[in-house]
Design an enzyme around this catalytic site. Structure first.
Site, mmCIF file in Angstrom:
data_model
loop_
_atom_site.group_PDB
_atom_site.id
_atom_site.type_symbol
_atom_site.label_atom_id
_atom_site.label_comp_id
_atom_site.label_asym_id
_atom_site.label_seq_id
_atom_site.Cartn_x
_atom_site.Cartn_y
_atom_site.Cartn_z
ATOM 1 N N HIS A 103 45.558 9.625 55.537
ATOM 2 C CA HIS A 103 46.272 8.370 55.473
ATOM 3 C C HIS A 103 47.381 8.371 56.439
ATOM 4 O O HIS A 103 48.813 7.355 57.479
ATOM 5 C CB HIS A 103 47.084 8.330 54.169
ATOM 6 N N THR A 134 54.749 -16.576 44.753
ATOM 7 C CA THR A 134 53.970 -15.695 45.605
ATOM 8 C C THR A 134 53.433 -14.090 45.112
ATOM 9 O O THR A 134 52.674 -13.459 44.931
ATOM 10 C CB THR A 134 52.807 -16.348 45.689
ATOM 11 N N ASP A 138 63.919 -15.169 44.909
ATOM 12 C CA ASP A 138 64.260 -16.521 45.393
ATOM 13 C C ASP A 138 64.068 -17.168 44.160
ATOM 14 O O ASP A 138 63.740 -17.132 42.432
ATOM 15 C CB ASP A 138 63.381 -17.857 46.350
ATOM 16 N N CYS A 168 58.468 -13.835 44.091
ATOM 17 C CA CYS A 168 58.934 -14.449 44.890
ATOM 18 C C CYS A 168 57.720 -15.906 43.932
ATOM 19 O O CYS A 168 57.552 -15.037 42.926
ATOM 20 C CB CYS A 168 58.943 -15.507 46.230
#
Ligand code: RB5
Length: 157
Positions: free
Chosen positions: A133, A67, A8, A65
């Site tokens: 996993h 964060t 962004d 972005c």
């Protein structure tokens, strides 16, 4: 690898240098925008990148972005995506080894370009560990299935 990248306005400044870095490592980069630093909504670019990865047109996604959080949250809503906001190289390694993450969300405001390049490098070069996993990642992905009824309420009680 084919890497889809998007941001962004808050991640825009790092998008081009990270794309160049990826090209310098020999990757093919698909730039999903934005084209300018004008204020925009990160979900639009997260969606474009996530759909390319989910469809197999890209091998991995890189999103930036302010964060790394909102852009990862959006990408993760797309079926087939395991997106993670990552601020350290160690978390990038673990997101690949334990979670087989296929999209990384970077912070353009709180993490330097140099650190984000190291994070992306680790994210792209670390293999999924498999083993114990594997079943856990399969359990993550069952949440994509609208017919999955959910874990029984008494499970683990
Ligand atoms: C934009 O101001 C900011 O909210 C966005 O870049 C991101 O940090 C959201 O998670």
């Amino acid at each position: 690898m084919r890497i889809a990248i998007g941001s962004d306005h808050a991640g825009f400044l790092q998008k081009a240098p990270i794309a160049d870095y990826l090209r310098s490592l020999g990757h093919e980069v698909i730039d999903c925008g934005p084209a300018t630093d004008a204020r925009c909504d990160y979900p639009d670019f997260a969606d474009k990148v996530a759909r390319l990865v989910a469809s197999g047109q890209a091998d991995r996604g890189v999103l930036i972005c302010g964060t790394g959080i909102g852009i990862s949250m959006t990408a993760d809503k797309v079926a087939g995506i395991r997106a993670v906001p990552v601020q350290t190289v160690e978390f990038a390694r673990l997101a690949r080894e334990h979670n087989d993450a296929n999209v990384v969300g970077l912070s353009g405001r709180f993490v330097s370009l140099m650190d984000n390049e190291a994070i992306v490098d680790t994210f792209l070069t670390t293999e999924f560990s498999g083993g114990r996993h594997t079943g856990r990642v399969e359990k993550i992905m069952r949440e994509d299935d609208p017919d999955f009824p959910g874990v029984p309420a008494d499970f683990g009680m």
